[in-house]
Write an enzyme that holds these catalytic residues in place. Structure first.
Site, PDB file in Angstrom:
ATOM      1  N   SER A 123      -2.567  -0.985   6.719  1.00 48.07           N
ATOM      2  CA  SER A 123      -1.830  -2.218   6.939  1.00 48.07           C
ATOM      3  C   SER A 123      -2.384  -3.327   6.058  1.00 48.07           C
ATOM      4  CB  SER A 123      -1.925  -2.637   8.402  1.00 48.07           C
ATOM      5  OG  SER A 123      -3.284  -2.814   8.756  1.00 48.07           O
ATOM      6  N   HIS A 144       3.708   2.042   5.798  1.00 47.36           N
ATOM      7  CA  HIS A 144       3.079   1.310   6.884  1.00 47.36           C
ATOM      8  C   HIS A 144       3.970   1.262   8.128  1.00 47.36           C
ATOM      9  CE1 HIS A 144       1.604  -2.778   8.586  1.00 47.36           C
ATOM     10  NE2 HIS A 144       0.993  -1.779   9.165  1.00 47.36           N
ATOM     11  N   GLU A 156       7.108  -0.400   6.325  1.00 47.71           N
ATOM     12  CA  GLU A 156       6.977  -0.997   4.995  1.00 47.71           C
ATOM     13  C   GLU A 156       6.641   0.114   4.007  1.00 47.71           C
ATOM     14  OE1 GLU A 156       5.378  -5.540   5.660  1.00 47.71           O
ATOM     15  OE2 GLU A 156       3.929  -3.943   5.979  1.00 47.71           O
ATOM     16  N   ASN A 195       2.235  -8.516   7.796  1.00 48.23           N
ATOM     17  CA  ASN A 195       0.918  -9.056   8.130  1.00 48.23           C
ATOM     18  C   ASN A 195       0.576 -10.299   7.326  1.00 48.23           C
ATOM     19  OD1 ASN A 195       0.192  -7.417  10.211  1.00 48.23           O
ATOM     20  ND2 ASN A 195      -0.633  -5.816   8.884  1.00 48.23           N
TER      21      ASN A 195
END
Ligand code: COA
Length: 653
Positions: A123, A144, A156, A195
């Site tokens: 991540s 991800h 992702e 993130n």
């Protein structure tokens, strides 16, 4: 390699992420080898899958039989070589420690077949760096997933420096096959999309606000839950995911840690998992109240997140649409971050960043260049008609026609949309086009109409010949009437001819006020080859435009002529280069739409009528129209603008 070549997937790590990925891969029918470093860990992961599949079948999501066959597809393993030696795809989901991941990638590069794709569920770590320790960086990619994997739709897909487009596409398609929504992350940037937006600008910024005494935890969480419609506030969310997780990521990346978070980690208050975090879970957990929520203005949080999103767009990592989709799926933002930003107003967000920067002198509050440029160009959001999205464009779909209205420039684009038949005019289109024109005629946002064809090959290749064997003579008389549609519209209509304009297609263009063509275009009246003559005005309009001999030549020989030849004959008004055609048409249409609309309408009417009546009658029409225009606001605007040396802004009144 193709998606179909993937049959066996190795998942490295049987923890929360690993066993979740193994489960959905098996649910999609893949053979899965799930590996962890001890019998105990793999068994734990395997038991969790077994439990989860049982739950799914109890709820009726899958049949008990499917739960059974799915579990059988999964082989739990400890031996790394056995796990990857016949894998077509390896998905690594080991703890987020770079040295560990690097060692694993180096090893699986030698142990797995040369064709295998090596994906990492990281991540926060660099895909490019993982690629570099292998002999196949083109086949190393980020994949991800979000936790819990079985429920969260988002994946992702991250492109490292050397990741090939083929690998990106296979993994994107695979994610869809696993029932997920893939978001492409075009560059391997820290935090990828979700993130990057979540941790620094949202979770940490909220903690800074509390650390600085500008708001309380309860106020912020309550605001985000009750008034911004998120499922929970940033502090409860951190308690849920573990305060140490974001802390470690940010510390590793060299960011300053808000004292509030530093202290919690120091005290071992890591969230739900330790019974205490920002809230005490032995004593009721999160505290929310509507009154508290009213005390907090979330503008600084939005400003930071939007600033970061603008950076992602500026650096071509992603697009506004994709970022919003990621925010909806990954962060539960009801409408997406940037749609919300457009509603708030980008100017307000920029002003907030300026205020924060002036106060704290911290570079994280510096306004991103793209965002600054957007505001300077007046693209400040929904109220201005344009921000991250365009709000002044409206689209309507019909079966055979597409209509786009640009409310800012007042141009409507009407596209004949049967490209597979070269936009041949069938009975449906004959019903729809007059309807479209009558709507546009009454639409105050529209001043000019551009008529064009879809597909890049034809404006229109004429009436649909497949319908010629049905129908009665009177119907063909009415068919001819249809071609007057552009002429009968009081607003100017431009035929944008890019490709063939033949038969009825040319007749439709002849009934327009202007014919602009690309160089590659060809026009003609080929009806003679069908034993027919033009029936939509071709004979008469050509006669008036190019004179009797050329008109007869076109209709009797039925040959196509080039756009340039047609321009020499006066049949086409302007010919443009193929490459710039669309822009030229747009510029022409927008210029026309900037002229006084009522005067333009009168011009169309009296000039069309004047061509067919005596000069005396025509001159009278002109004088009367001239006189009526003196009563319009536009005339006052035009005269005043001239006298004060300004550009007139006509309203069409
Ligand atoms: N009516 C119905 N279908 C038409 C059509 C028309 N007027 N014009 C083109 N099409 C169809 C073609 O039949 C073809 O369909 P298909 O793919 O199912 O075979 C498709 O559109 C593509 O056209 P095609 O002929 O394959 O393209 P091309 O580049 O080889 O030729 C033209 C282009 C325009 C020269 C040729 O399609 C043509 O002569 N069309 C008829 C023009 C005409 O006579 N119009 C007057 C009608 S009153």
């Amino acid at each position: 390699m193709k998606l179909e070549d993937i049959k066996t997937i190795a998942v490295l790590g049987a923890g929360t992420m690993g066993h979740g990925i193994a489960e959905i891969a098996a649910l999609a029918g893949y053979r899965v080898k799930m590996r962890d470093i001890s019998e105990e860990l793999v068994k734990k992961g395997y038991d969790q899958i077994s439990w989860s599949l049982k739950k799914l079948s109890e709820k009726g999501t899958i049949s008990p039989h499917k739960a059974d066959t799915t579990l059988k597809l999964i082989t739990p393993l400890v031996d790394l070589k056995e796990a990857v030696s016949d894998a077509d795809l390896v998905i690594e989901a080991v703890p987020e420690i770079m040295s560990l991941k690097l060692a694993i990638f180096k090893e699986i590069d030698t142990l797995s077949p040369p064709h295998a794709i090596l994906a990492s569920n990281t991540s926060s770590l660099s895909i490019s760096e993982l690629g570099r320790v292998t002999g196949r960086p083109d086949k190393v990619v980020g994949m991800h997933f979000f936790s819990p994997v079985v429920r969260m739709a988002l994946v992702e897909v991250i492109k490292g420096e050397k990741t090939s487009e083929e690998t990106m596409q296979i993994i994107t398609e695979l994610a869809k096959k696993l029932g997920k929504t893939p978001i492409r992350v075009e560059k391997d940037v820290r935090g990828f999309i979700v993130n990057r937006l979540l941790i620094g600008p949202y979770l940490f910024e909220a903690a800074w606000l509390v650390s600085r005494g500008e708001a309380t935890i309860e106020e912020i969480d309550s605001r985000m839950k009750f008034y911004e419609n998120l499922p929970m506030g940033p502090f409860e969310l951190q308690d849920l995911t573990g305060i140490d997780v974001a802390h470690n990521i940010m510390k590793e990346a060299g960011f300053a840690i808000p004292p509030l978070i530093e202290q919690a980690v120091k005290d071992g208050r890591l969230g739900r998992k330790t019974g205490r975090g920002f809230y005490n879970y032995r004593d009721g957990g999160a505290q929310y109240s509507r009154e508290a929520g009213q005390k907090f203005d979330p503008l600084p949080l939005y400003a930071l997140m939007v600033n970061e999103a603008a950076w992602l767009i500026e650096n071509k990592v992603s697009t506004a649409e994709q970022i919003d989709l990621a925010c909806q799926l990954g962060l539960n933002f009801p409408e997406g971050l940037l749609r919300r930003a457009d509603k708030i107003g980008l100017d307000k967000l920029v002003a907030e960043l300026d205020r924060l920067y002036a106060k704290h002198k911290d570079p994280r509050y510096k306004v991103n260049t793209l965002l600054k440029q957007m505001v300077q160009a007046g693209k400040t959001g929904a109220a201005a008609g344009e921000g991250f999205y365009q709000y002044h464009k409206e689209q309507r779909e019909y079966q055979t026609i597409r209509v786009e209205i640009d409310k800012k420039t007042h141009v409507a684009y009407v596209t004949l949309n049967r490209p597979q038949r070269l936009n041949a005019i069938n009975s449906e289109m004959r019903k729809e086009l007059p309807k479209v024109f009558s709507e546009l005629r009454d639409d105050p946002d529209v001043r000019v109409i551009v008529l064009r064809g879809e597909g890049g090959k034809a404006f229109s290749a004429g009436a649909d010949i497949t319908e010629f064997t049905q129908g009665k003579p009177y119907q063909f008389v009415e068919l001819g009437e249809f071609f007057r549609t552009p002429e009968l519209c009081p607003k100017p209509v431009i035929a944008a001819i890019d490709g063939f304009a033949l038969g009825g297609g040319l007749e439709l263009a002849l009934a327009c006020d202007f014919r602009l063509a690309s160089k590659r275009s060809e026009v003609g009246q080929p009806e003679i080859h069908l034993g027919l003559i033009p029936g939509g005005g071709g004979t008469q309009r050509l006669l008036r435009l190019v004179g009797p001999a050329r008109a007869k030549e076109l209709c009797m020989l039925g040959e196509r002529i080039s756009a340039e030849q047609a321009a020499q004959w006066g049949l086409i008004d302007r010919v443009y280069e193929n490459e710039t055609f669309e822009q030229e048409v747009k510029a022409f249409a927008e210029k026309l739409a900037s002229r006084a609309p009522v005067a333009v309408r009168f011009l169309k009417q009296i000039m069309n009528a004047g061509a067919d009546c005596s000069l005396d009658a025509a001159l009278l029409l002109e004088r009367e129209a001239f006189a009526v225009l003196f009563t319009t606001e536009d005339m006052l605007e035009g005269v005043n603008a001239f006298l004060s040396k300004k550009k007139p802004e006509f309203q069409g009144r």
